[in-house]
Motif scaffolding. Sequence first.
Motif, PDB file in Angstrom:
ATOM      1  N   PHE A   1      29.485  43.841  46.432  1.00  0.00           N
ATOM      2  CA  PHE A   1      30.900  44.192  46.301  1.00  0.00           C
ATOM      3  C   PHE A   1      31.679  43.853  47.570  1.00  0.00           C
ATOM      4  CE2 PHE A   1      29.134  47.039  43.068  1.00  0.00           C
ATOM      5  CZ  PHE A   1      30.051  46.876  42.034  1.00  0.00           C
ATOM      6  N   LYS A   2      31.072  43.101  48.502  1.00  0.00           N
ATOM      7  CA  LYS A   2      31.688  42.928  49.812  1.00  0.00           C
ATOM      8  C   LYS A   2      33.015  42.181  49.760  1.00  0.00           C
ATOM      9  CE  LYS A   2      29.265  38.704  51.292  1.00  0.00           C
ATOM     10  NZ  LYS A   2      28.403  38.128  52.361  1.00  0.00           N
ATOM     11  N   TRP A   3      33.196  41.301  48.769  1.00  0.00           N
ATOM     12  CA  TRP A   3      34.470  40.576  48.682  1.00  0.00           C
ATOM     13  C   TRP A   3      35.589  41.495  48.212  1.00  0.00           C
ATOM     14  CZ3 TRP A   3      33.298  36.875  51.576  1.00  0.00           C
ATOM     15  CH2 TRP A   3      32.080  36.221  51.468  1.00  0.00           C
ATOM     16  N   TYR A   4      35.242  42.465  47.366  1.00  0.00           N
ATOM     17  CA  TYR A   4      36.237  43.453  46.946  1.00  0.00           C
ATOM     18  C   TYR A   4      36.575  44.402  48.093  1.00  0.00           C
ATOM     19  CZ  TYR A   4      35.471  41.879  42.153  1.00  0.00           C
ATOM     20  OH  TYR A   4      35.403  41.127  41.023  1.00  0.00           O
ATOM     21  N   VAL A   5      35.560  44.756  48.890  1.00  0.00           N
ATOM     22  CA  VAL A   5      35.807  45.599  50.065  1.00  0.00           C
ATOM     23  C   VAL A   5      36.696  44.863  51.060  1.00  0.00           C
ATOM     24  CG1 VAL A   5      34.734  46.768  52.017  1.00  0.00           C
ATOM     25  CG2 VAL A   5      33.630  46.819  49.768  1.00  0.00           C
TER      26      VAL A   5
ATOM     27  N   ILE B   1      38.677  27.112  47.356  1.00  0.00           N
ATOM     28  CA  ILE B   1      38.296  28.310  46.606  1.00  0.00           C
ATOM     29  C   ILE B   1      37.299  29.115  47.418  1.00  0.00           C
ATOM     30  CG2 ILE B   1      37.247  29.180  44.487  1.00  0.00           C
ATOM     31  CD1 ILE B   1      38.161  26.701  43.063  1.00  0.00           C
ATOM     32  N   LYS B   2      37.722  30.301  47.839  1.00  0.00           N
ATOM     33  CA  LYS B   2      36.881  31.182  48.635  1.00  0.00           C
ATOM     34  C   LYS B   2      36.448  32.379  47.788  1.00  0.00           C
ATOM     35  CE  LYS B   2      39.248  29.874  52.897  1.00  0.00           C
ATOM     36  NZ  LYS B   2      40.012  30.338  54.081  1.00  0.00           N
ATOM     37  N   PRO B   3      35.393  33.068  48.187  1.00  0.00           N
ATOM     38  CA  PRO B   3      34.891  34.202  47.384  1.00  0.00           C
ATOM     39  C   PRO B   3      35.921  35.300  47.164  1.00  0.00           C
ATOM     40  CG  PRO B   3      33.303  33.566  49.055  1.00  0.00           C
ATOM     41  CD  PRO B   3      34.537  32.799  49.353  1.00  0.00           C
ATOM     42  N   ASP B   4      36.742  35.577  48.194  1.00  0.00           N
ATOM     43  CA  ASP B   4      37.733  36.631  48.025  1.00  0.00           C
ATOM     44  C   ASP B   4      38.801  36.249  47.013  1.00  0.00           C
ATOM     45  OD1 ASP B   4      38.494  34.651  49.737  1.00  0.00           O
ATOM     46  OD2 ASP B   4      39.655  35.935  51.073  1.00  0.00           O
ATOM     47  N   ILE B   5      39.025  34.942  46.829  1.00  0.00           N
ATOM     48  CA  ILE B   5      39.957  34.497  45.790  1.00  0.00           C
ATOM     49  C   ILE B   5      39.395  34.826  44.417  1.00  0.00           C
ATOM     50  CG2 ILE B   5      41.093  32.499  44.753  1.00  0.00           C
ATOM     51  CD1 ILE B   5      41.212  31.217  47.460  1.00  0.00           C
ATOM     52  N   ASN B   6      38.088  34.616  44.236  1.00  0.00           N
ATOM     53  CA  ASN B   6      37.461  34.968  42.960  1.00  0.00           C
ATOM     54  C   ASN B   6      37.596  36.457  42.678  1.00  0.00           C
ATOM     55  OD1 ASN B   6      36.587  32.335  42.462  1.00  0.00           O
ATOM     56  ND2 ASN B   6      34.664  32.637  43.551  1.00  0.00           N
ATOM     57  N   ALA B   7      37.398  37.279  43.700  1.00  0.00           N
ATOM     58  CA  ALA B   7      37.513  38.730  43.523  1.00  0.00           C
ATOM     59  C   ALA B   7      38.950  39.116  43.168  1.00  0.00           C
ATOM     60  CB  ALA B   7      37.073  39.451  44.802  1.00  0.00           C
ATOM     61  N   LEU B   8      39.919  38.523  43.850  1.00  0.00           N
ATOM     62  CA  LEU B   8      41.319  38.816  43.574  1.00  0.00           C
ATOM     63  C   LEU B   8      41.703  38.364  42.173  1.00  0.00           C
ATOM     64  CD1 LEU B   8      44.019  39.860  44.584  1.00  0.00           C
ATOM     65  CD2 LEU B   8      44.438  37.623  45.621  1.00  0.00           C
ATOM     66  N   ALA B   9      41.238  37.180  41.783  1.00  0.00           N
ATOM     67  CA  ALA B   9      41.526  36.679  40.436  1.00  0.00           C
ATOM     68  C   ALA B   9      40.866  37.556  39.381  1.00  0.00           C
ATOM     69  CB  ALA B   9      41.035  35.242  40.312  1.00  0.00           C
ATOM     70  N   ALA B  10      39.654  38.028  39.650  1.00  0.00           N
ATOM     71  CA  ALA B  10      38.962  38.896  38.696  1.00  0.00           C
ATOM     72  C   ALA B  10      39.713  40.208  38.508  1.00  0.00           C
ATOM     73  CB  ALA B  10      37.537  39.165  39.176  1.00  0.00           C
ATOM     74  N   MET B  11      40.213  40.777  39.597  1.00  0.00           N
ATOM     75  CA  MET B  11      40.975  42.014  39.499  1.00  0.00           C
ATOM     76  C   MET B  11      42.267  41.804  38.717  1.00  0.00           C
ATOM     77  SD  MET B  11      40.435  43.403  43.413  1.00  0.00           S
ATOM     78  CE  MET B  11      41.600  44.746  43.195  1.00  0.00           C
TER      79      MET B  11
ATOM     80  N   LEU C   1      38.928  42.610  50.344  1.00  0.00           N
ATOM     81  CA  LEU C   1      40.294  42.595  49.806  1.00  0.00           C
ATOM     82  C   LEU C   1      41.008  43.922  50.055  1.00  0.00           C
ATOM     83  CD1 LEU C   1      40.020  40.814  46.328  1.00  0.00           C
ATOM     84  CD2 LEU C   1      41.181  39.992  48.374  1.00  0.00           C
ATOM     85  N   ALA C   2      40.273  45.029  49.909  1.00  0.00           N
ATOM     86  CA  ALA C   2      40.875  46.355  50.084  1.00  0.00           C
ATOM     87  C   ALA C   2      41.434  46.538  51.489  1.00  0.00           C
ATOM     88  CB  ALA C   2      39.854  47.443  49.771  1.00  0.00           C
ATOM     89  N   GLY C   3      40.838  45.855  52.472  1.00  0.00           N
ATOM     90  CA  GLY C   3      41.313  45.994  53.845  1.00  0.00           C
ATOM     91  C   GLY C   3      42.213  44.860  54.297  1.00  0.00           C
ATOM     92  N   ASP C   4      42.547  43.958  53.394  1.00  0.00           N
ATOM     93  CA  ASP C   4      43.383  42.809  53.743  1.00  0.00           C
ATOM     94  C   ASP C   4      44.858  43.159  53.549  1.00  0.00           C
ATOM     95  OD1 ASP C   4      44.541  40.385  54.220  1.00  0.00           O
ATOM     96  OD2 ASP C   4      43.323  39.253  52.799  1.00  0.00           O
TER      97      ASP C   4
END
Length: 260
Positions: free
Chosen positions: A45-49, A227-237, A51-54
């Motif tokens: 879940f590190k990419w979601y974590v 395309i970075k991992p945090d982009i995938n997490a943001l798009a998924a959300m 994002l939460a602090g970005d």
Amino acid sequence: MPKRNAFLKVHLAATLLFLYVPILVLVVLSFNASGLPTAWGGFSFKWYVKLAGDQNIIRPLVNTLIVGGTTALLSTVIGTLLALGVEKMRSSAVMDGLLLTPMVIPDIVLAIALLSFFVAIDVKLGLQTIVISHVVFCIAFVTAVVRARLDGFDNSLLEASTDLGAGRVTTFRRVTLPLIMPGVVAGALLSFTLSFDEYMIASFTAGSSSASETLPMHIYSMLRFGIKPDINALAAMTLVASFVLVFTAQRFNKGVFEDL
């Protein structure tokens, strides 16, 4: 007939796979610890974590929620009143065409037209122009949903309310509005969803200031650097939020058509 049914089922399954497999792949990669699309490094879940602090994500998200909420409110009120007014008029193909036109006009054309209009009347671009543009776009959808609810509406209920001494405002508040409320709520949810996901019109009418950047605009700006991992997490959300809103609106729409 059995062979035909089997073919239709296969066709349906293939279509659903074509539509949703890329989305499923994106969601799975958002949990990939390695962050590489070609190598699975374990579930994380590190990419979601991250994002939460970005803080760079918070501002566009807040802007998107402000724009979406305001758009839903204004377009629902205007679209509902428009649907009530049109239903009292004689049916006209021209009128129906004019009401549905914003739904079928390409986004790029509508975006250029709105930008030209704002420049012509010398309006400063920002969140307020995005809201106005999204309201123009969403009114047609709200009107269509509310009109579906009004189709087959029993006008004798309004006559009975008037006969009992209720005025127009009381009749609308106590009779008309409760009966069309499922359509109104469905239209509001649909408007918020459309505004939440919309990129083209917002990018044209936001202006050059980063203070009016919305979440879809921010995602696109991130994609320009790969395309970075945090982009995938943001798009998924974003996808999950959109699906929840669409399914909720569909539940209200189902109630609309079942009650007709």
